[in-house]
Design a protein around this motif. Structure first.
Motif, short mmCIF file in Angstrom:
data_model
loop_
_atom_site.label_atom_id
_atom_site.label_comp_id
_atom_site.label_asym_id
_atom_site.label_seq_id
_atom_site.Cartn_x
_atom_site.Cartn_y
_atom_site.Cartn_z
N ARG A 169 19.43 -12.89 20.25
CA ARG A 169 20.39 -12.60 21.30
C ARG A 169 21.57 -11.83 20.74
NH1 ARG A 169 16.63 -13.95 23.61
NH2 ARG A 169 16.37 -15.32 25.41
N PHE A 170 22.28 -11.14 21.62
CA PHE A 170 23.54 -10.51 21.24
C PHE A 170 24.60 -11.60 21.16
CE2 PHE A 170 21.09 -7.00 22.83
CZ PHE A 170 21.47 -5.92 22.05
N ASP A 171 25.39 -11.60 20.12
CA ASP A 171 26.40 -12.62 19.89
C ASP A 171 27.56 -12.42 20.87
OD1 ASP A 171 28.40 -14.32 18.93
OD2 ASP A 171 27.80 -14.05 16.84
N GLU A 172 27.67 -13.33 21.84
CA GLU A 172 28.68 -13.19 22.88
C GLU A 172 30.07 -13.57 22.40
OE1 GLU A 172 27.45 -15.02 26.57
OE2 GLU A 172 25.36 -14.43 26.25
N SER A 173 30.19 -14.14 21.20
CA SER A 173 31.50 -14.50 20.65
C SER A 173 32.19 -13.31 20.00
CB SER A 173 31.36 -15.63 19.63
OG SER A 173 30.72 -15.16 18.44
N LEU A 174 31.44 -12.22 19.80
CA LEU A 174 32.00 -11.05 19.14
C LEU A 174 32.44 -10.00 20.15
CD1 LEU A 174 29.41 -10.58 16.23
CD2 LEU A 174 31.66 -11.67 16.12
N GLY A 177 30.90 -4.88 17.16
CA GLY A 177 29.84 -4.94 16.16
C GLY A 177 28.67 -5.83 16.50
N GLU A 178 28.68 -6.41 17.71
CA GLU A 178 27.60 -7.33 18.08
C GLU A 178 26.26 -6.62 18.19
OE1 GLU A 178 28.97 -5.27 21.57
OE2 GLU A 178 30.09 -6.42 20.08
N ASP A 179 26.28 -5.33 18.53
CA ASP A 179 25.03 -4.59 18.65
C ASP A 179 24.40 -4.34 17.29
OD1 ASP A 179 27.18 -2.99 18.03
OD2 ASP A 179 26.83 -1.51 19.60
N THR A 180 25.23 -4.03 16.29
CA THR A 180 24.71 -3.85 14.93
C THR A 180 24.14 -5.14 14.39
OG1 THR A 180 26.40 -2.15 14.51
CG2 THR A 180 25.28 -3.09 12.59
N LEU A 181 24.82 -6.24 14.64
CA LEU A 181 24.35 -7.54 14.17
C LEU A 181 22.99 -7.87 14.78
CD1 LEU A 181 24.90 -10.11 12.56
CD2 LEU A 181 26.06 -11.04 14.58
N PHE A 182 22.82 -7.61 16.06
CA PHE A 182 21.55 -7.86 16.73
C PHE A 182 20.42 -7.09 16.04
CE2 PHE A 182 18.32 -6.52 19.78
CZ PHE A 182 17.92 -7.74 20.32
N ILE A 183 20.66 -5.81 15.75
CA ILE A 183 19.64 -4.98 15.12
C ILE A 183 19.30 -5.51 13.73
CG2 ILE A 183 19.10 -2.68 14.26
CD1 ILE A 183 20.95 -1.59 16.47
#
Length: 323
Positions: A169-174, A177-183
């Motif tokens: 999942r995409f980190d909703e707390s961020l 940069g949440e999109d990079t983390l997801f990838i």
């Protein structure tokens, strides 16, 4: 029968661009898709536009939710996607007619990526990818060559079964940069990658962004820690040395933050922030270890290490004020 590709578009107050975005999907040469429009509590006519499209084409589904940010909207899309593959598009962007057909050519790879045209700021077209397939034995080479180019979710096709199996999942707390983390988290579970030299995604760029929000270094540090953890996981999984990528990631986050604070804060605040940041051993090690070729880059790093980086920030600050 389930569609081959699920196209997920988060929508928030983009009535002026939404028609062009959705129409670019309707005009695709590849037609085995479903479109999930996630209305994230829009206050303009975006929600109405979404509903109109759903009435016109049975492949379009609309989900209305309270405003929670792009990550929560994308997660709603993931939860409701039925396709074997997932691609993400922003509602103020658009894609060319062969976007889906270029990405989807077979079911052999776990992720497919192409690059994009950036429009609206300093318009440019860039295609750093060459047509190539990295197999399981070439993952080290892929990570070294491409990881820093895999920071945006658009222009990519993700295997849905991997997202579902590992509950990604995409980190909703961020807030950044949440999109990079997801990838990066997705890449931990792949065995092959196909990259395409075709440029079929048009990204509408409005500048550096973030200037209307008061982001502290704590927010940038939070995403930096999570990105470094994800890179370390990739190192462990693929027996790969990602030290240089870690250093470059640190530098990217620092430079982004410097530009941000220099555009909205006073000079005393800028200097105070930078002095505090440079106390971190992680930051200092990255500055010392990153490989820099240009004399400008080397000079900036020297300024950092000798506590003079605030001078550069002042120049950015003055430049921003003048413009």
């Amino acid at each position: 029968m389930s569609p081959k590709i699920s196209v997920i578009i988060p929508v928030y107050n983009t009535e002026s661009t939404l028609h062009k975005c959705v129409d670019s999907i309707l005009n695709q040469s590849y037609e085995d898709w479903e479109l999930l429009l996630i209305d994230d509590g829009s206050k303009d006519h975006s929600a109405f536009i979404c509903d109109e499209y759903a009435q016109q084409d049975k492949r379009i589904k609309v989900f209305h939710k309270e405003n929670g940010g792009v990550s929560s909207a994308r997660n709603i899309g993931i939860d409701n996607a039925e396709g074997k593959w997932i691609t993400f598009i922003d509602s103020d962007d658009w894609v060319e007619r062969n976007y889906l057909s270029n990405l989807y050519q077979n079911d052999e790879n776990d992720i497919v990526a192409s690059y994009y045209v950036a429009e609206g700021w300093k318009e440019w077209v860039s295609a750093p990818f060459k047509d190539y397939v990295y197999n399981e034995k070439q993952m080290k080479e892929f990570l070294t060559d491409c990881l820093l180019k895999f920071i945006f979710p658009y222009g990519k096709l993700f295997r849905h079964s991997i997202i579902k199996r590992y509950n990604l999942r995409f980190d909703e707390s961020l807030s950044y940069g949440e999109d990079t983390l997801f990838i990066y988290q997705f890449l931990q579970y792949i065995k092959s990658v196909r990259i395409s030299s075709e440029v079929t995604y048009h990204y509408i760029c409005y500048g550096i962004g973030l200037s209307k929000q008061n982001f502290s270094w704590r927010i940038y540090w939070d995403i930096l820690e999570k990105l470094l953890k994800a890179i370390h996981n990739l190192e462990h999984i693929f027996k790969w040395d990602g030290k240089e990528i870690c250093n470059e990631t640190v530098m990217l986050i620092i430079k982004r933050y410097i530009y941000y604070i220099s555009s909205i804060h006073s000079i005393p605040y800028i200097r105070k922030e930078l002095i505090s940041i440079l106390k971190s051993s992680v930051i200092k090690e990255a500055i010392e270890g990153v490989k820099v070729r240009s004399w400008k880059g080397k000079f900036i790093n020297w300024l950092m290490l000798h506590d003079y980086l605030w001078i550069s920030a002042i120049l950015l600050y003055l430049k921003k004020r003048k413009s």
